[in-house]
Design a protein around this motif. Sequence first.
Motif, PDB file in Angstrom:
ATOM      1  N   LEU A 172       1.678  -4.163 -10.806  1.00  0.00           N
ATOM      2  CA  LEU A 172       0.558  -4.278  -9.863  1.00  0.00           C
ATOM      3  C   LEU A 172       0.395  -5.710  -9.376  1.00  0.00           C
ATOM      4  O   LEU A 172       0.061  -5.943  -8.210  1.00  0.00           O
ATOM      5  CB  LEU A 172      -0.739  -3.775 -10.506  1.00  0.00           C
ATOM      6  N   LEU A 173       0.675  -6.651 -10.269  1.00  0.00           N
ATOM      7  CA  LEU A 173       0.614  -8.067  -9.891  1.00  0.00           C
ATOM      8  C   LEU A 173       1.613  -8.341  -8.760  1.00  0.00           C
ATOM      9  O   LEU A 173       1.300  -9.021  -7.781  1.00  0.00           O
ATOM     10  CB  LEU A 173       0.958  -8.911 -11.125  1.00  0.00           C
ATOM     11  N   ALA A 174       2.809  -7.770  -8.895  1.00  0.00           N
ATOM     12  CA  ALA A 174       3.837  -7.951  -7.862  1.00  0.00           C
ATOM     13  C   ALA A 174       3.428  -7.239  -6.574  1.00  0.00           C
ATOM     14  O   ALA A 174       3.662  -7.749  -5.479  1.00  0.00           O
ATOM     15  CB  ALA A 174       5.167  -7.404  -8.358  1.00  0.00           C
ATOM     16  N   GLN A 175       2.813  -6.057  -6.717  1.00  0.00           N
ATOM     17  CA  GLN A 175       2.378  -5.332  -5.520  1.00  0.00           C
ATOM     18  C   GLN A 175       1.310  -6.139  -4.772  1.00  0.00           C
ATOM     19  O   GLN A 175       1.354  -6.248  -3.542  1.00  0.00           O
ATOM     20  CB  GLN A 175       1.829  -3.955  -5.911  1.00  0.00           C
ATOM     21  N   VAL A 176       0.380  -6.713  -5.535  1.00  0.00           N
ATOM     22  CA  VAL A 176      -0.665  -7.552  -4.927  1.00  0.00           C
ATOM     23  C   VAL A 176      -0.018  -8.730  -4.214  1.00  0.00           C
ATOM     24  O   VAL A 176      -0.365  -9.062  -3.076  1.00  0.00           O
ATOM     25  CB  VAL A 176      -1.673  -8.026  -6.010  1.00  0.00           C
ATOM     26  N   SER A 177       0.956  -9.341  -4.864  1.00  0.00           N
ATOM     27  CA  SER A 177       1.611 -10.506  -4.279  1.00  0.00           C
ATOM     28  C   SER A 177       2.378 -10.122  -3.000  1.00  0.00           C
ATOM     29  O   SER A 177       2.366 -10.856  -2.008  1.00  0.00           O
ATOM     30  CB  SER A 177       2.520 -11.101  -5.341  1.00  0.00           C
ATOM     31  N   ASP A 207      -2.346   7.323  -2.179  1.00  0.00           N
ATOM     32  CA  ASP A 207      -3.440   7.074  -1.235  1.00  0.00           C
ATOM     33  C   ASP A 207      -3.408   5.598  -0.885  1.00  0.00           C
ATOM     34  O   ASP A 207      -2.565   4.855  -1.416  1.00  0.00           O
ATOM     35  CB  ASP A 207      -4.809   7.522  -1.800  1.00  0.00           C
ATOM     36  N   THR A 208      -4.295   5.146  -0.028  1.00  0.00           N
ATOM     37  CA  THR A 208      -4.210   3.737   0.380  1.00  0.00           C
ATOM     38  C   THR A 208      -4.565   2.795  -0.768  1.00  0.00           C
ATOM     39  O   THR A 208      -4.187   1.630  -0.754  1.00  0.00           O
ATOM     40  CB  THR A 208      -5.139   3.439   1.586  1.00  0.00           C
ATOM     41  N   THR A 209      -5.289   3.292  -1.769  1.00  0.00           N
ATOM     42  CA  THR A 209      -5.666   2.444  -2.901  1.00  0.00           C
ATOM     43  C   THR A 209      -4.508   2.285  -3.887  1.00  0.00           C
ATOM     44  O   THR A 209      -4.489   1.359  -4.686  1.00  0.00           O
ATOM     45  CB  THR A 209      -6.915   3.022  -3.609  1.00  0.00           C
ATOM     46  N   SER A 210      -3.568   3.189  -3.854  1.00  0.00           N
ATOM     47  CA  SER A 210      -2.363   3.061  -4.674  1.00  0.00           C
ATOM     48  C   SER A 210      -1.251   2.424  -3.834  1.00  0.00           C
ATOM     49  O   SER A 210      -0.480   1.603  -4.315  1.00  0.00           O
ATOM     50  CB  SER A 210      -1.929   4.434  -5.181  1.00  0.00           C
ATOM     51  N   SER A 211      -1.171   2.833  -2.577  1.00  0.00           N
ATOM     52  CA  SER A 211      -0.228   2.292  -1.589  1.00  0.00           C
ATOM     53  C   SER A 211       1.231   2.457  -2.029  1.00  0.00           C
ATOM     54  O   SER A 211       1.547   3.366  -2.799  1.00  0.00           O
ATOM     55  CB  SER A 211      -0.576   0.833  -1.283  1.00  0.00           C
ATOM     56  N   THR A 212       2.067   1.580  -1.555  1.00  0.00           N
ATOM     57  CA  THR A 212       3.507   1.717  -1.766  1.00  0.00           C
ATOM     58  C   THR A 212       4.062   0.499  -2.478  1.00  0.00           C
ATOM     59  O   THR A 212       3.425  -0.554  -2.490  1.00  0.00           O
ATOM     60  CB  THR A 212       4.209   1.878  -0.404  1.00  0.00           C
ATOM     61  N   MET A 213       5.259   0.632  -3.024  1.00  0.00           N
ATOM     62  CA  MET A 213       5.948  -0.527  -3.598  1.00  0.00           C
ATOM     63  C   MET A 213       6.921  -1.124  -2.583  1.00  0.00           C
ATOM     64  O   MET A 213       7.629  -2.071  -2.893  1.00  0.00           O
ATOM     65  CB  MET A 213       6.689  -0.133  -4.881  1.00  0.00           C
ATOM     66  N   GLU A 214       6.972  -0.574  -1.381  1.00  0.00           N
ATOM     67  CA  GLU A 214       7.819  -1.167  -0.346  1.00  0.00           C
ATOM     68  C   GLU A 214       6.923  -1.678   0.782  1.00  0.00           C
ATOM     69  O   GLU A 214       6.894  -1.115   1.883  1.00  0.00           O
ATOM     70  CB  GLU A 214       8.864  -0.175   0.170  1.00  0.00           C
ATOM     71  N   ILE A 258      -5.591  -3.770  -2.892  1.00  0.00           N
ATOM     72  CA  ILE A 258      -4.480  -2.964  -2.367  1.00  0.00           C
ATOM     73  C   ILE A 258      -4.985  -2.054  -1.242  1.00  0.00           C
ATOM     74  O   ILE A 258      -4.370  -1.942  -0.182  1.00  0.00           O
ATOM     75  CB  ILE A 258      -3.820  -2.138  -3.510  1.00  0.00           C
ATOM     76  N   ARG A 259      -6.142  -1.426  -1.484  1.00  0.00           N
ATOM     77  CA  ARG A 259      -6.717  -0.535  -0.468  1.00  0.00           C
ATOM     78  C   ARG A 259      -7.048  -1.329   0.795  1.00  0.00           C
ATOM     79  O   ARG A 259      -6.704  -0.924   1.902  1.00  0.00           O
ATOM     80  CB  ARG A 259      -7.974   0.144  -1.007  1.00  0.00           C
ATOM     81  N   HIS A 260      -7.700  -2.474   0.609  1.00  0.00           N
ATOM     82  CA  HIS A 260      -8.122  -3.253   1.774  1.00  0.00           C
ATOM     83  C   HIS A 260      -6.929  -3.630   2.656  1.00  0.00           C
ATOM     84  O   HIS A 260      -6.942  -3.413   3.863  1.00  0.00           O
ATOM     85  CB  HIS A 260      -8.874  -4.518   1.337  1.00  0.00           C
ATOM     86  N   VAL A 261      -5.883  -4.189   2.038  1.00  0.00           N
ATOM     87  CA  VAL A 261      -4.757  -4.682   2.850  1.00  0.00           C
ATOM     88  C   VAL A 261      -3.963  -3.517   3.445  1.00  0.00           C
ATOM     89  O   VAL A 261      -3.538  -3.574   4.604  1.00  0.00           O
ATOM     90  CB  VAL A 261      -3.846  -5.644   2.038  1.00  0.00           C
ATOM     91  N   THR A 262      -3.790  -2.442   2.670  1.00  0.00           N
ATOM     92  CA  THR A 262      -3.045  -1.292   3.203  1.00  0.00           C
ATOM     93  C   THR A 262      -3.761  -0.727   4.432  1.00  0.00           C
ATOM     94  O   THR A 262      -3.134  -0.478   5.476  1.00  0.00           O
ATOM     95  CB  THR A 262      -2.898  -0.202   2.116  1.00  0.00           C
TER      96      THR A 262
END
Lengths: 119, 407
Positions: free
Chosen positions: A24-29, B192-199, A61-65
């Motif tokens: 998750l840290l990497a996903q945030v980054s 969902d958007t709170t989980s999102s993607t790894m790409e 994650i939600r905000h940026v997505t």
Amino acid sequence: MPVIKVPRPPKNAMDSNRPINALLLAQVSNLQHAERRLPLRYRSSIYTHAIKTEGEAAEYIRHVTEAIHQAHSDAEKQRAKQQRRRKPGLEIATAAARPVRKRSSKTKTKTSKSKRKKK
Amino acid sequence: MPTGLDSLKHIVVLMMENRSFDHMLGSLKAVDSRIDGISDQLSNPDTTGASVKPQPTAEFQGQLNPDPDHHFPAVDLQIFGGDPARVANMQGFIKSYFNQRRDVEHSQKIMYYFKQSDLPVLTTLALEFAVFNRWFASIPGPTICNRAFAHYGTSFGRVDMNPFDIIEPYKSIYTRLIKATPKHTAKVYYYDTTSSTMEVANLLQNQPELFGTYKQFLSDCDKGLLPDYSFVEPNYNDHETDSGEEVANDQHPDHDIQAGELLIAEVYMRIKRNPKLWANTALLVVYDEHGGIYDHVVPPACPADKFTAPANSTGTGMEFKFDRLGVRVPAILISPWIPKNTVVDRVFDHASIPATVTKFFLGDDPQRSPREINADIFIDPPSGTVDPSRNLLSLTAMRKDCPEFDV
């Protein structure tokens, strides 16, 4: 074949206060990297270095997505708007290109007459 | 006579997180000796020199904390066991886990695996359809670069978790499909958007239109609207939504294993409940990498990729030419056209995903990475002569005895 029972996770499986893992840290980054490329109005006010739990990471994650989707959607709307604006001009240009000389000469005559009348 | 392969129209991939083959499916060797799982001969030394055997005492949650290290240098230690001659021996798992907490007893938990009864969904699917004995992560490293192989057939020289850039002429499998003539359809379904993607760095940032949510995936299954190719991502974090709590179901340590079982069952059942879709869909359930957890099979060498990870980026002091696969992961191919109890011994890795999807829907495409071009495919294209020994969807009549789960 009998239906196979799938055990459900216990209620305490959920813990949004769990310390953030390396994934998750990497996903945030990665998302922060993407956020930096967004126009300012789409960016969050979340300080990513202060994210310590899964719940906090989830919020970012939600905000940026959603911001990425919104920025693309707004750009698409803007593109469509510009195309609509361009359209009448295109129609006039197409009409002008049509071989309707007779009609255009009549129009010219009418116009000239009306101009004369006005004068 | 036409086989199931001739009716195949959709390929769905569900990629879970960070569990090794032995950890999840190793128990099945006791049921079917063809499945290369746990045997009495296996062990790893701990840091006192004691030999530790795998134990069927894995727990759903709370056991693998901290998250076992699975970055490139840690996986290197797990595979080579610190052997100066660098002979791969799979003897470094406990040593590697010990480095994180300096606790001998705790470090032995990396050898634990699940009993068959713990995982009714995954083990049933493995025994009922095709289980792969030799599906490896694409590189001995972490998630994002391994998932890149599933999307692009390469990680463009990366062995880490940082954002990467696509290097032409290589394209994602989604771009290949949607830009093809005739056009094909492809979607990435994140939870969902709170989980999102790894790409994030390329697909989400540049092509957000490729994405749908898990809810949409379920609805697309019901309505028969699945694209030709779907890639499903699990929920990577615990979070609240307007409709309640969403428990992470990716099975990444220390997330609950049962939540992931439920997800796998739901994806399977949703496809199965639409008879038309069930008849023409193949579902691959696969894990992106082993997550630092014990497996006994030495990852094989493979032809090098076009890219090299320099010594200063691998953390081992040595460059990496992408000429060795990562640790083995669970992989199961599901379709009513696959004979019950199929065990596949051919070698695959995540580059096999874009390789298979490309070959099946588009035919050949020379502009692919060397790793992808060399990767074996798990579904042969139906055109031309298909070697019957390679055709996993080989039945001429659909099975009526496929398992059902109560989801």
